[in-house]
Design a protein around this motif. Structure first.
Motif, short mmCIF file in Angstrom:
data_model
loop_
_atom_site.label_atom_id
_atom_site.label_comp_id
_atom_site.label_asym_id
_atom_site.label_seq_id
_atom_site.Cartn_x
_atom_site.Cartn_y
_atom_site.Cartn_z
N LYS A 263 -3.05 -7.65 -7.83
CA LYS A 263 -1.63 -8.00 -7.87
C LYS A 263 -0.75 -6.77 -8.05
O LYS A 263 0.30 -6.63 -7.40
CB LYS A 263 -1.37 -9.01 -8.98
N GLY B 266 -0.62 -4.85 -4.85
CA GLY B 266 0.23 -5.55 -3.87
C GLY B 266 1.70 -5.35 -4.18
O GLY B 266 2.52 -5.18 -3.28
N LYS B 267 2.09 -5.37 -5.47
CA LYS B 267 3.49 -5.17 -5.84
C LYS B 267 3.95 -3.77 -5.46
O LYS B 267 5.07 -3.57 -4.96
CB LYS B 267 3.66 -5.38 -7.34
N ARG C 62 2.77 -1.91 -3.02
CA ARG C 62 2.92 -1.85 -1.57
C ARG C 62 4.23 -2.50 -1.13
O ARG C 62 4.95 -2.01 -0.25
CB ARG C 62 1.75 -2.58 -0.91
N LYS C 63 4.56 -3.66 -1.75
CA LYS C 63 5.82 -4.35 -1.40
C LYS C 63 7.02 -3.48 -1.71
O LYS C 63 7.99 -3.43 -0.95
CB LYS C 63 5.93 -5.67 -2.16
N LYS C 64 6.99 -2.78 -2.86
CA LYS C 64 8.10 -1.92 -3.23
C LYS C 64 8.29 -0.81 -2.21
O LYS C 64 9.40 -0.46 -1.81
CB LYS C 64 7.87 -1.32 -4.62
N LYS D 163 7.39 -0.86 0.97
CA LYS D 163 7.90 -1.45 2.23
C LYS D 163 9.40 -1.73 2.13
O LYS D 163 10.17 -1.45 3.05
CB LYS D 163 7.15 -2.74 2.54
N ASN D 164 9.83 -2.30 0.99
CA ASN D 164 11.26 -2.61 0.81
C ASN D 164 12.09 -1.34 0.83
O ASN D 164 13.19 -1.32 1.41
CB ASN D 164 11.47 -3.36 -0.51
N TYR E 209 12.35 -0.14 4.39
CA TYR E 209 13.21 -1.03 5.17
C TYR E 209 14.69 -0.80 4.85
O TYR E 209 15.55 -0.76 5.73
CB TYR E 209 12.83 -2.48 4.87
#
Length: 247
Positions: free
Chosen positions: A124, A127-128, A130-132, A134-135, A138
């Motif tokens: 988890k 994954g967090k 990686r999301k940060k 990507k955001n 973007y």
């Protein structure tokens, strides 16, 4: 060959009946119908009472049927209630069995779950992260695109302003040259100010002309429509008048 004479002599039926005389009637006469046997008032009252008794008997029969129907409904309700109770009891037994099996399995799987929970937490966290990332990428791309769009808009506005300024300067220079030719003694400052005012006046005059042309075109269209309506109404009146005359 002549035509055959098919004519028949007219015979007066009333005269023929008088000539024949009185005939014996086979069926009942009007006097027989008037002298027919009629029931008395007492007999009529008895008939009405008999009708009321018949309606009472029907009402009693309906009441009995309703009572029987109510009894049948009560029996069916009792059967349904018994079936629901038995089904609810079966469900409760199944739930108790499931709880017991879950408790026994939970005690055995507690050790496994502790190790698996640690691995899940690590996954988890990764994954967090990686999301940060990507955001963030973007958002940076969105900001770059927005900045490029704003720069393009500003460049277009600047080009338009430069074009308008060059057109004004050209027009002012042409007017100043004309003024110098016609009035060489005038001062240059006054010529420049007057040329700017003349340019604005010409722009306003062009706008007025366009507005007047639009109004004229709309008025012409309205007049044409009125003429067409008048012609149509005249044709209708002529048609109606011709139809009345023919009738």
């Amino acid at each position: 060959m002549g035509k055959r004479d098919n004519r028949v002599a007219y015979m007066n039926p009333i005269a023929m009946a008088r000539w024949r005389g009185q005939t014996q009637s086979t069926g009942p006469t009007i006097q027989d119908y008037l002298n027919r046997p009629r029931p008395t008032w007492e007999e009529v009252k008895k008939q009405l009472e008999n009708k009321k008794k018949g309606s009472k008997a029907l009402a009693e029969f309906e009441e009995k049927m309703n009572e029987n129907w109510k009894k049948e409904l009560e029996k069916s309700r009792e059967k349904l209630l018994i079936g629901n109770e038995s089904s609810s009891k079966k469900k409760e037994k199944k739930k108790k069995k499931k709880k017991k099996s879950c408790r026994s399995s939970s005690s055995s799987s507690s050790s496994d779950s502790s190790s698996s929970s640690d691995s899940e937490n690590e996954e988890k966290k990764q994954g967090k992260k990686r999301k940060k990332k990507k955001n963030h990428s973007y958002k940076s791309s969105e900001s770059s695109t927005y900045e490029s769009e704003s720069e393009t808009k500003e460049s277009v506005k600047k080009k338009k302003k430069s074009k308008d300024g060059t057109e004004k300067e050209k027009y002012i220079r042409s007017l100043s040259k004309k003024r110098k030719k016609t009035y060489p003694e005038d001062k240059p400052s006054s010529s420049e100010s007057s040329s700017e005012s003349d340019y604005e006046e010409e722009v306003q005059a062009k706008k007025k002309r366009r507005y007047e042309e639009r109004e004229k075109s709309t008025e012409k269209a309205k007049k044409k429509k009125k003429k067409q309506r008048k012609k149509h109404s005249k044709k209708k009146k002529k048609k109606s008048g011709s139809s009345h005359k023919s009738g």
